[in-house]
Design an enzyme around this catalytic site. Sequence first.
Site, PDB file in Angstrom:
ATOM      1  N   ASP A 167      -3.935  -6.361   5.128  1.00 49.21           N
ATOM      2  CA  ASP A 167      -4.921  -7.227   5.785  1.00 49.21           C
ATOM      3  C   ASP A 167      -4.822  -8.666   5.282  1.00 49.21           C
ATOM      4  OD1 ASP A 167      -6.023  -5.263   7.399  1.00 49.21           O
ATOM      5  OD2 ASP A 167      -7.216  -4.469   5.739  1.00 49.21           O
ATOM      6  N   ASN A 220       0.846  -1.200   0.000  1.00 46.83           N
ATOM      7  CA  ASN A 220       0.000   0.000   0.000  1.00 46.83           C
ATOM      8  C   ASN A 220       0.878   1.246   0.000  1.00 46.83           C
ATOM      9  OD1 ASN A 220       0.602   0.774   2.847  1.00 46.83           O
ATOM     10  ND2 ASN A 220      -0.347  -1.222   3.229  1.00 46.83           N
ATOM     11  N   PHE A 258      -4.097   3.156  15.048  1.00 41.38           N
ATOM     12  CA  PHE A 258      -4.487   4.183  14.091  1.00 41.38           C
ATOM     13  C   PHE A 258      -5.723   3.705  13.361  1.00 41.38           C
ATOM     14  CE2 PHE A 258      -1.617   7.767  13.307  1.00 41.38           C
ATOM     15  CZ  PHE A 258      -0.633   7.484  14.219  1.00 41.38           C
TER      16      PHE A 258
HETATM   17  O1  C5P Z   1      -8.322  -2.806  11.085  1.00 42.29           O
HETATM   18  P1  C5P Z   1      -7.495  -1.669  10.582  1.00 42.29           P
HETATM   19  O2  C5P Z   1      -6.412  -2.100   9.637  1.00 42.29           O
HETATM   20  O3  C5P Z   1      -8.254  -0.515  10.036  1.00 42.29           O
HETATM   21  O4  C5P Z   1      -6.813  -1.115  11.923  1.00 42.29           O
HETATM   22  C1  C5P Z   1      -5.756  -0.209  11.903  1.00 42.29           C
HETATM   23  C2  C5P Z   1      -4.907  -0.400  13.137  1.00 42.29           C
HETATM   24  O5  C5P Z   1      -4.632  -1.778  13.343  1.00 42.29           O
HETATM   25  C3  C5P Z   1      -3.548   0.237  12.953  1.00 42.29           C
HETATM   26  O6  C5P Z   1      -3.093   0.624  14.229  1.00 42.29           O
HETATM   27  C4  C5P Z   1      -2.710  -0.902  12.384  1.00 42.29           C
HETATM   28  O7  C5P Z   1      -1.328  -0.716  12.644  1.00 42.29           O
HETATM   29  C5  C5P Z   1      -3.271  -2.086  13.124  1.00 42.29           C
HETATM   30  N1  C5P Z   1      -3.239  -3.382  12.378  1.00 42.29           N
HETATM   31  C6  C5P Z   1      -2.432  -4.395  12.835  1.00 42.29           C
HETATM   32  N2  C5P Z   1      -2.424  -5.607  12.175  1.00 42.29           N
HETATM   33  C7  C5P Z   1      -3.194  -5.803  11.109  1.00 42.29           C
HETATM   34  C8  C5P Z   1      -4.020  -4.771  10.623  1.00 42.29           C
HETATM   35  C9  C5P Z   1      -4.019  -3.562  11.284  1.00 42.29           C
HETATM   36  O8  C5P Z   1      -1.723  -4.218  13.824  1.00 42.29           O
HETATM   37  N3  C5P Z   1      -3.164  -6.972  10.486  1.00 42.29           N
END
Ligand code: C5P
Length: 401
Positions: free
Chosen positions: A279, A210, A324
């Site tokens: 993700d 990304n 975040f």
């Molecule tokens: O669920 P989302 O990606 O929107 O959430 C964002 C937050 O979750 C950020 O703090 C990101 O660093 C963390 N995150 C994580 N591991 C993932 C996805 C997001 O730690 N696989």
Amino acid sequence: MSSLTNKQILLGVTGGIAAYKSAELVRRLRERGASVRVVMTAAAREFMTPLTFQALSGHPVHTDLLDPAAEAAMGHIELARWADLVLIAPASANFIARLAEGRGDDLLSTLCLATRAPLALAPAMNQGMWDNAATRENLDRLRQRQILLLGPGEGSQACGETGPGRMLEPAALAEAAAAQFETGALAGRRVVITAGPTREAIDPVRYLSNHSSGKMGYALARAAMEAGASVTLISGPTALPAPERVNLIRVTSAEEMYRECLEHAPRCDLFIGAAAVADYRPRAYQSQKIKKGSDEQLTLELVKNPDIIAAVAGLDARPFTVGFAAESEQLEDYARRKLIQKNLNAIIANDISREGLGFNSDDNAVILIDARSAIPLGPQSKQQLARELIARLARSLHEPA
Ligand code: C5P
């Protein structure tokens, strides 16, 4: 010697004979790594020429509020935003009076009104003026506004008198400016921060990723280090230089980031997940480059990556965990949901639909959300925002949950 690396200092020079020492101050600030821009009042230009400061700072000197050419290059609001610290040296009795009154009748006074950066004054004046009740009252008002006074020193003065009112020496002022950034708010604390994107390999040449630049996470790491913490920065691939005095661990994929985080998070006090973790990753890595076939379509099967921050928040001895939320709509609503779902202590909500802010840019505006409050911060540079966030999170660490 404290560092001023990456710091942007706006030096305001007002009218006084001590202005000649400010030329050396520019050099001292730059020696410590600061980038310096100089604003001179009309009275200052009676004592020194802008050319001197231009040569020493490496930038044109700003003098007029209503000069279209200067405004086009870097307008007064941009300058106010640019500064990490506004240092007025020398600060004359007249300028102190104008500041106390909140005037905006020239470029420097307007900048002082517009900036969100801390303001520091190095007064320089005749000892009688320093002792005058009017000056004292003005200084009291400025102290109440958290404006920092550096000096003055005592000794012989250009006017032939002896007493308080001498501007501090440039080396002492540069040291005081550097000390401003070293708050000690996180002294003795361990902080782990994730930053940047992750790359999920498809085959030896291709990956999914990304646009995250890593700037916000790196800025937070620097701010936490300046606040006295011992900082581990676990970073996906970025083009950014390693921040000084930070333990930088470079990773590529979400799974690697997950392993490193679970290794380091249990021993830390504060965990900030600023990384844009992918993700999903391809279900299977193809060890040979996928060849272009005759089919018009290629299906890539993806599986979910572990949620790193949720895993950290689920640890028995969990750190204060801050995530975040980058959202393009219903910012606060979605962020609050994430705060609860991931069991976080706080979440920094980022509106990625706002032009010139957020992903990949140098500026940002966020809302810092916890169970009790939602505080909008910015827009300002990511580094200034990071300092503000770290100061607030450091305070939250001390509060009972
Ligand atoms: O669920 P989302 O990606 O929107 O959430 C964002 C937050 O979750 C950020 O703090 C990101 O660093 C963390 N995150 C994580 N591991 C993932 C996805 C997001 O730690 N696989």
